[in-house]
Design a protein around this motif. Structure first.
Motif, short mmCIF file in Angstrom:
data_model
loop_
_atom_site.label_atom_id
_atom_site.label_comp_id
_atom_site.label_asym_id
_atom_site.label_seq_id
_atom_site.Cartn_x
_atom_site.Cartn_y
_atom_site.Cartn_z
N ALA A 173 21.23 62.32 43.02
CA ALA A 173 20.06 61.60 42.50
C ALA A 173 20.39 60.91 41.18
CB ALA A 173 18.90 62.56 42.31
N ALA A 174 21.18 61.59 40.33
CA ALA A 174 21.51 61.02 39.02
C ALA A 174 22.62 59.98 39.12
CB ALA A 174 21.93 62.12 38.07
N GLY A 175 23.43 60.06 40.15
CA GLY A 175 24.49 59.08 40.32
C GLY A 175 25.79 59.45 39.61
N SER A 176 25.82 60.56 38.90
CA SER A 176 27.06 60.97 38.24
C SER A 176 27.56 62.25 38.89
CB SER A 176 26.83 61.20 36.75
OG SER A 176 26.00 62.32 36.56
N LEU A 177 28.83 62.27 39.16
CA LEU A 177 29.44 63.45 39.78
C LEU A 177 30.20 64.20 38.69
CD1 LEU A 177 30.66 61.73 43.04
CD2 LEU A 177 28.61 63.10 42.72
N ASN A 178 29.48 65.07 38.00
CA ASN A 178 30.03 65.81 36.89
C ASN A 178 30.77 67.05 37.40
OD1 ASN A 178 30.55 67.08 34.49
ND2 ASN A 178 28.46 66.88 33.70
#
Length: 177
Positions: free
Chosen positions: A98-103
């Motif tokens: 959902a956030a678009g960042s793959l941390n």
């Protein structure tokens, strides 16, 4: 089930024998042959795949039930911890996409929670279906096996996170493939 079918077949055979006076002889013989073939099928012996374990009675009727030692990790705290882990998996599964960042940190936390959740679920299966009182050796073997598999899967997830793309990146690539 077989006893129900047998009584039904016997009733059918009795009814057929009463009605057979008006039938020709060759129809009567075929009806009786089919009835005996079906009845023989339903009257086959029951075969157990696994024999039941030895029945052992310990103690008497008036003995008190053993009271387990109080342990906070196996009571209501244990249940609460399982629910928190299960509820924590939901936002960690959705958040990276959902956030678009793959941390990598959220990926590592997600993998750890999935591992703990799986371990707790299989631990409940071992506890429920392999009673310690009847199968002490098998219970210990399954518990140690579960711990070994959990450690092995944890090591595999660690290697996948540090040396490869990670779980959420893999899911993202599979989703868009």
């Amino acid at each position: 089930m077989a006893s129900i079918a047998r009584s039904t077949l016997l009733r059918q055979a009795a009814t057929a024998s009463r009605l057979s006076a008006a039938r020709p002889l060759f129809q009567q013989q075929s009806l009786l042959q089919n009835t005996s073939r079906i009845a023989a099928f339903h009257a086959s012996s029951r075969r157990n795949l696994l024999p039941p374990p030895a029945q052992v009675i310990q103690g008497g009727v008036n003995d008190a039930a053993p009271v387990p030692d109080p342990n906070p990790s196996h009571g209501s705290y244990h249940w609460t911890f399982e629910r928190l882990v299960a509820a924590g998996i939901v936002p960690l599964t959705v958040a990276p996409f959902a956030a678009g960042s793959l941390n990598p940190t959220t990926d590592a936390i997600l993998c750890a929670l999935l591992l703990v959740h799986s371990h707790l679920g299989f631990q409940v299966l071992v506890t429920d279906y392999i009673p310690k009182k009847r199968f002490p050796g098998a219970r210990k073997a399954f518990t140690w096996g579960l711990n070994a598999v959990t450690a092995l899967v944890g090591l595999g997830l660690y290697e996948f996170e540090t040396n490869d793309v990670g779980v959420t990146e893999l899911v993202s690539k599979l989703w868009h493939a």
